[in-house]
Design a protein around this motif. Sequence first.
Motif, short mmCIF file in Angstrom:
data_model
loop_
_atom_site.label_atom_id
_atom_site.label_comp_id
_atom_site.label_asym_id
_atom_site.label_seq_id
_atom_site.Cartn_x
_atom_site.Cartn_y
_atom_site.Cartn_z
N GLU A 239 38.01 18.77 17.71
CA GLU A 239 38.64 17.89 16.56
C GLU A 239 37.74 16.43 16.14
O GLU A 239 37.66 16.30 15.10
CB GLU A 239 40.16 17.73 16.98
N ARG B 2 34.60 17.29 14.74
CA ARG B 2 34.63 17.83 13.42
C ARG B 2 35.01 16.76 12.36
O ARG B 2 34.51 16.53 11.38
CB ARG B 2 35.99 18.61 13.47
N SER B 3 36.08 15.41 12.94
CA SER B 3 36.43 14.45 12.18
C SER B 3 35.17 13.58 11.87
O SER B 3 34.93 13.33 10.62
CB SER B 3 37.55 13.64 12.90
N ALA C 42 42.81 16.71 1.06
CA ALA C 42 43.28 16.59 2.43
C ALA C 42 43.21 17.47 3.47
O ALA C 42 43.11 17.00 4.62
CB ALA C 42 45.14 16.80 1.91
N GLU C 43 42.93 18.47 3.45
CA GLU C 43 42.54 19.65 4.39
C GLU C 43 41.51 20.25 4.05
O GLU C 43 41.43 20.79 2.75
CB GLU C 43 43.74 20.37 4.51
N LEU C 44 40.19 20.47 4.92
CA LEU C 44 39.13 21.38 4.63
C LEU C 44 39.04 22.10 5.70
O LEU C 44 39.47 22.07 6.96
CB LEU C 44 37.82 20.30 5.05
N THR C 45 38.41 23.39 5.38
CA THR C 45 38.13 24.48 6.05
C THR C 45 36.89 24.12 6.65
O THR C 45 35.94 23.55 6.32
CB THR C 45 38.25 26.02 5.42
N ASP C 46 36.52 24.96 7.99
CA ASP C 46 35.11 25.06 8.41
C ASP C 46 33.76 25.16 7.34
O ASP C 46 33.04 24.68 7.57
CB ASP C 46 35.07 25.85 9.71
#
Length: 196
Positions: free
Chosen positions: A144, A147-148, A165-169
């Motif tokens: 995490e 990824r961040s 706000a939310e990203l997929t891979d």
Amino acid sequence: TGAITSLQRQMEIKESELRRITSEREMVQKQLRAREVQLQAVSDRFCSLTEEQKQEEIMVMMDEENRSLQQVVKEQESQLAEQNKLTSELQETISQLRAKVVTTRLQLLEQKQAQKEMQSQVEALQHKELQTRVALERISSKFERYRSKIIQATFSVEGSQDPPAELTDDEVLEAMQKIFNQRTEFQHRLKQKGSK
């Protein structure tokens, strides 16, 4: 445990029967001895008589008594033989029941040992599962953070828009690929300008 209790109860019943039959056999033997004593007493008493007529009557009575006693003796001997046979069978049954008790106890011990081993394996697996969970949480935490950092580096490039706000891979990879393509294209242009 229930099987052992049942076998022990059967064994106690058989032993009780054996004691009863042994007692009956002893009583028959006592009766037999008493009859023999009685026969001997009658014989002795009749032998002491001297008168001829009484002797004849006594001999008839003795023969009858003798036959009666012989019949009793035969019956009692037959009963004794039957009781001996039954005693032998009961002793064999008791031996078998004792062997069953021993076998059942051994099986119970083996089951307890197997249960202990299984419990030990379960505890080892639970310990391994805990270690795996800890390792997985550590790896997930590192992933995490990594990824961040990738998202932060990708969207901090000049001219890029702030991420949702939310990203997929897949979205992160697409954004990175876009930056790589732009840089490649930019390097290619620089080379072309340098050649001119």
